[in-house]
Design an enzyme around this catalytic site. Structure first.
Site, PDB file in Angstrom:
ATOM      1  N   SER A  38       0.859  -1.188   0.000  1.00 36.47           N
ATOM      2  CA  SER A  38       0.000   0.000   0.000  1.00 36.47           C
ATOM      3  C   SER A  38       0.891   1.233   0.000  1.00 36.47           C
ATOM      4  O   SER A  38       1.950   1.239   0.631  1.00 36.47           O
ATOM      5  CB  SER A  38      -0.877   0.028   1.257  1.00 36.47           C
ATOM      6  OG  SER A  38      -1.545  -1.199   1.422  1.00 36.47           O
TER       7      SER A  38
HETATM    8  C1  LIG Z   1      -2.830  -4.200  -0.325  1.00 39.49           C
HETATM    9  S1  LIG Z   1      -2.039  -5.621   0.319  1.00 39.49           S
HETATM   10  C2  LIG Z   1      -1.602  -5.116   1.944  1.00 39.49           C
HETATM   11  C3  LIG Z   1      -0.529  -4.088   1.964  1.00 39.49           C
HETATM   12  C4  LIG Z   1       0.065  -3.820   3.312  1.00 39.49           C
HETATM   13  N1  LIG Z   1      -0.854  -3.078   4.144  1.00 39.49           N
HETATM   14  C5  LIG Z   1       1.376  -3.076   3.156  1.00 39.49           C
HETATM   15  O1  LIG Z   1       1.607  -2.071   3.863  1.00 39.49           O
HETATM   16  O2  LIG Z   1       2.182  -3.503   2.351  1.00 39.49           O
HETATM   17  C6  LIG Z   1      -3.367  -6.738   0.617  1.00 39.49           C
HETATM   18  C7  LIG Z   1      -2.940  -8.060   1.169  1.00 39.49           C
HETATM   19  O3  LIG Z   1      -4.097  -8.770   1.571  1.00 39.49           O
HETATM   20  C8  LIG Z   1      -3.870 -10.137   1.412  1.00 39.49           C
HETATM   21  N2  LIG Z   1      -5.149 -10.860   1.411  1.00 39.49           N
HETATM   22  C9  LIG Z   1      -6.009 -11.095   0.375  1.00 39.49           C
HETATM   23  N3  LIG Z   1      -7.070 -11.796   0.795  1.00 39.49           N
HETATM   24  C10 LIG Z   1      -6.899 -12.006   2.127  1.00 39.49           C
HETATM   25  C11 LIG Z   1      -7.660 -12.685   3.119  1.00 39.49           C
HETATM   26  N4  LIG Z   1      -8.823 -13.284   2.827  1.00 39.49           N
HETATM   27  N5  LIG Z   1      -7.178 -12.720   4.388  1.00 39.49           N
HETATM   28  C12 LIG Z   1      -5.999 -12.117   4.696  1.00 39.49           C
HETATM   29  N6  LIG Z   1      -5.230 -11.474   3.785  1.00 39.49           N
HETATM   30  C13 LIG Z   1      -5.670 -11.405   2.525  1.00 39.49           C
HETATM   31  C14 LIG Z   1      -3.074 -10.237   0.119  1.00 39.49           C
HETATM   32  O4  LIG Z   1      -2.302 -11.418   0.063  1.00 39.49           O
HETATM   33  C15 LIG Z   1      -2.214  -8.958   0.197  1.00 39.49           C
HETATM   34  O5  LIG Z   1      -0.949  -9.240   0.716  1.00 39.49           O
END
Ligand SMILES: C[S@@+](CC[C@H](N)C(=O)[O-])C[C@H]1O[C@@H](n2cnc3c(N)ncnc32)[C@H](O)[C@@H]1O
Length: 343
Positions: A38
């Site tokens: 993000s």
């Molecule tokens: C936008 S990224 C997060 C970025 C993080 N906040 C950072 O600072 O880098 C979203 C993440 O959510 C995870 N994700 C997707 N579906 C999910 C689920 N059902 N439960 C937990 N994590 C999930 C993905 O693998 C991905 O790594």
């Protein structure tokens, strides 16, 4: 130099962001950026709304690069704790190593579907960086009375019709209130690790790629009463007959208004390499406003005229944007739908 988050984050969040070496988390050894990252300004804006205090226990869904967990670790301090969940074991493993190197001893990494389960605890704060189909009960049940939850949500059952909402839990798990909406969109939460981020997993009614491999999709509730061929014909029309035009200044606010008003025919669509838009469709064509206000029209139908009418209504109501909308919660199945009302 003024950082992008200066405008949206208060003193504590700014200090925590400045303490974290972002590239150490977000850049891969070859120099490429980890896709599941993000932007710091987005992290700052959402963490500001989360109202984290030293000593808090925080549940984070979507560890990604580990960057936001590192910021949270500083915000809760040595007396607090962060539990960060990601569906992808490669990411939780990588983040665990980076956070340990960074001295963040108050963060626990967990692999699993964070929309279904989190280690039992009474969390003071819950933050999600992925969009659930609806706000899951499990977050509310595992939150302490008075807890704040910040998460992206769908304001309409259409792909990319998203906003970020802030929720406050009352004394019981059925006592939930929503007090703020802000613009923002994240990929949808998935039940398993996934690398195809540009393809929405929720709310798409027809999807195809053009001859150059660019992705086009369309989402509209009226399409759900028709054969799939109707949606595919509409996409074909968009690819072969799409033309541009001058649209509206402030299209982001118009998008927010339309997601709240949800007029009959409301449509979201991805336009190959021309971004995506929100507007109107019917079996004969589409008219969409892109993020920068450009108009995209295909086919010969009343869609453009209807979109014009919606934009006129929006202007007459004072051009409300996301921050002007009032979030409304609706109990649905094992969670909560969030919709928006125009005051
Ligand atoms: C936008 S990224 C997060 C970025 C993080 N906040 C950072 O600072 O880098 C979203 C993440 O959510 C995870 N994700 C997707 N579906 C999910 C689920 N059902 N439960 C937990 N994590 C999930 C993905 O693998 C991905 O790594």
């Amino acid at each position: 130099m003024t950082q992008a988050w200066d405008a949206i984050a208060g003193e504590a969040v700014r200090r925590a962001l400045a303490c974290v070496d972002g590239p150490a988390y977000t850049v891969l050894p070859g120099g490429a950026r980890l896709p599941q990252t993000s932007a710091p300004a987005v992290v700052g804006g959402m963490l500001e709304r989360l109202e984290v205090e030293p000593g808090h226990r925080v549940l984070e869904i979507g560890t990604g690069s580990g960057f936001s967990a590192a910021v949270l670790s500083r915000l809760v301090g040595p007396g607090g704790h962060v539990t960060s969940v990601d569906i992808d074991a490669r990411l939780t493993g990588r983040a665990a190593r980076l956070l340990a190197d960074d001295g963040c001893r108050n963060v626990r990494l967990v692999t699993g579907d964070g929309t279904r389960w989190a280690p039992e605890s009474r969390y003071d704060r819950v933050i999600a960086w992925v969009t659930p189909v609806r706000v899951p009960d499990v977050w509310v049940r595992q939150a302490a009375p008075g807890a704040v939850i910040v998460t992206p949500v769908h304001l309409a059952p259409l792909a990319r019709a998203m906003a970020v909402v802030r929720l406050r839990r009352g004394a019981g798990p059925d006592r939930l209130a929503a007090d703020l909406l802000m613009p923002g969109g994240f990929a949808e939460a998935r039940p398993e690790p996934h690398d195809q981020w540009p393809v929405p997993s929720y709310g798409v009614d027809a999807l195809t790629r053009d001859a150059a491999g660019r992705m086009w999709w369309v989402a509209a509730e009226w399409l759900r009463a028709h054969e799939p061929a109707v949606g595919m014909r509409l996409l074909e029309l968009m690819i072969t007959d799409g033309r541009g035009g001058t649209g509206w200044l402030g299209a982001v606010d118009l998008h927010a208004y339309l997601m709240a008003a949800r007029p009959e025919g409301l449509t979201t669509a991805a336009l190959g390499d021309q971004g995506w838009g929100v507007g109107c469709s019917d079996p004969g064509g589409v008219a969409l406003a892109g993020l920068s206000g450009d108009l995209f029209v295909a086919g010969a139908s009343a869609a453009a005229e209807r979109l014009d009418g919606w934009a006129l209504e929006w202007r007459e109501r004072g051009r409300p944007g996301m921050a002007d909308l009032v979030p409304r919660l609706h109990r649905r199945g094992s969670g909560w739908d969030v919709r928006a009302a125009v005051p």
